[in-house]
Design a protein around this motif. Structure first.
Motif, PDB file in Angstrom:
ATOM      1  N   ARG A 184       0.822  -1.220   0.000  1.00  0.00           N
ATOM      2  CA  ARG A 184       0.000   0.000   0.000  1.00  0.00           C
ATOM      3  C   ARG A 184       0.849   1.261   0.000  1.00  0.00           C
ATOM      4  NH1 ARG A 184      -5.182  -1.944   3.428  1.00  0.00           N
ATOM      5  NH2 ARG A 184      -5.795  -3.527   1.915  1.00  0.00           N
ATOM      6  N   VAL A 185       1.946   1.248   0.720  1.00  0.00           N
ATOM      7  CA  VAL A 185       2.825   2.422   0.731  1.00  0.00           C
ATOM      8  C   VAL A 185       3.460   2.614  -0.649  1.00  0.00           C
ATOM      9  CG1 VAL A 185       4.978   3.354   1.672  1.00  0.00           C
ATOM     10  CG2 VAL A 185       3.252   2.413   3.210  1.00  0.00           C
ATOM     11  N   ASN A 186       3.940   1.523  -1.244  1.00  0.00           N
ATOM     12  CA  ASN A 186       4.574   1.631  -2.568  1.00  0.00           C
ATOM     13  C   ASN A 186       3.594   2.068  -3.646  1.00  0.00           C
ATOM     14  OD1 ASN A 186       7.042   0.909  -1.545  1.00  0.00           O
ATOM     15  ND2 ASN A 186       6.880  -1.237  -2.146  1.00  0.00           N
TER      16      ASN A 186
ATOM     17  N   ARG B 106      -1.201   4.214  -1.621  1.00  0.00           N
ATOM     18  CA  ARG B 106      -2.568   4.009  -1.137  1.00  0.00           C
ATOM     19  C   ARG B 106      -2.593   4.174   0.378  1.00  0.00           C
ATOM     20  NH1 ARG B 106      -3.616  -1.548  -3.654  1.00  0.00           N
ATOM     21  NH2 ARG B 106      -4.759  -1.759  -1.702  1.00  0.00           N
ATOM     22  N   VAL B 107      -2.213   5.362   0.818  1.00  0.00           N
ATOM     23  CA  VAL B 107      -2.213   5.686   2.237  1.00  0.00           C
ATOM     24  C   VAL B 107      -3.202   6.816   2.445  1.00  0.00           C
ATOM     25  CG1 VAL B 107      -0.841   6.495   4.192  1.00  0.00           C
ATOM     26  CG2 VAL B 107       0.191   4.999   2.465  1.00  0.00           C
ATOM     27  N   GLY B 108      -4.137   6.620   3.340  1.00  0.00           N
ATOM     28  CA  GLY B 108      -5.134   7.650   3.617  1.00  0.00           C
ATOM     29  C   GLY B 108      -6.340   7.046   4.295  1.00  0.00           C
TER      30      GLY B 108
ATOM     31  N   PRO C 172     -11.360   3.791   1.546  1.00  0.00           N
ATOM     32  CA  PRO C 172     -11.418   2.326   1.496  1.00  0.00           C
ATOM     33  C   PRO C 172     -10.239   1.757   0.717  1.00  0.00           C
ATOM     34  CG  PRO C 172     -13.088   3.312   0.063  1.00  0.00           C
ATOM     35  CD  PRO C 172     -12.436   4.432   0.810  1.00  0.00           C
ATOM     36  N   ARG C 173      -9.804   0.574   1.128  1.00  0.00           N
ATOM     37  CA  ARG C 173      -8.659  -0.125   0.517  1.00  0.00           C
ATOM     38  C   ARG C 173      -7.362   0.684   0.604  1.00  0.00           C
ATOM     39  NH1 ARG C 173      -8.992  -5.077  -0.348  1.00  0.00           N
ATOM     40  NH2 ARG C 173      -7.642  -5.026  -2.132  1.00  0.00           N
ATOM     41  N   GLN C 174      -7.323   1.592   1.544  1.00  0.00           N
ATOM     42  CA  GLN C 174      -6.113   2.363   1.778  1.00  0.00           C
ATOM     43  C   GLN C 174      -5.598   2.059   3.187  1.00  0.00           C
ATOM     44  OE1 GLN C 174      -6.982   6.511   1.065  1.00  0.00           O
ATOM     45  NE2 GLN C 174      -6.288   6.320  -1.054  1.00  0.00           N
TER      46      GLN C 174
END
Length: 156
Positions: free
Chosen positions: A60-62, A65-67, A70-72
């Protein structure tokens, strides 16, 4: 974010636990119950969970998708993973030190004490489990780091 766990601190904890256990084993080994082969194996599932968690977080970091969506990866979840990693590294280092201290006591006794010979396998399983947990925890902590910012583009 907090500072990274220092390997030096983990080694110091393991060394302290090893010395204390070696001294206590010298005084109380005869009154201890036998060490089962899988006595220290309870740390393996924890290490496996941390490896899976590290893979998810790294992905997720790469993929940025950080926040909070949803799906983060929520930032609070990352902070909790870092806390888990730091605590697990300490538990793993302490456990590895205890098993190492017991192993150092048992090795010279193996030729003369039957119980020492039979306890050695369980002690080695525990020692390896502690080391594996430390490695998994340090990797999880590493995966939770924020990526480096790319350098600013020069103005044209």
């Amino acid at each position: 974010m907090t500072s990274a766990t220092r390997v030096r601190d983990l080694l110091a904890l393991a060394l302290f636990a090893a010395i204390a256990t070696w001294l206590l084993a010298g005084a109380f080994y005869g009154s201890l119950p036998p060490v089962p082969v899988f006595a220290g194996a309870s740390l393996y599932p924890v290490a496996a969970i941390e490896v899976v968690l590290a893979l998810v977080i790294r992905s997720r970091v790469n993929n940025h998708r950080v926040g909070p969506g949803p799906r983060q990866l929520h930032p609070i979840a990352a902070a909790r993973a870092v806390a888990l990693a730091k605590a697990s590294a300490l538990v793993g280092a302490g456990s590895a030190g205890v098993w190492l201290g017991l192993l150092l006591y048992l090795l010279p006794q193996r030729s003369t004490v039957d119980a020492a010979a039979s306890d050695t396998t369980g002690v080695v399983v525990g020692l390896v489990a502690g080391a594996v947990l430390v490695a998994a925890a340090l990797w999880l902590e590493h995966c939770c780091r924020t990526p480096d910012e790319p350098p600013d583009e020069p103005a044209v």
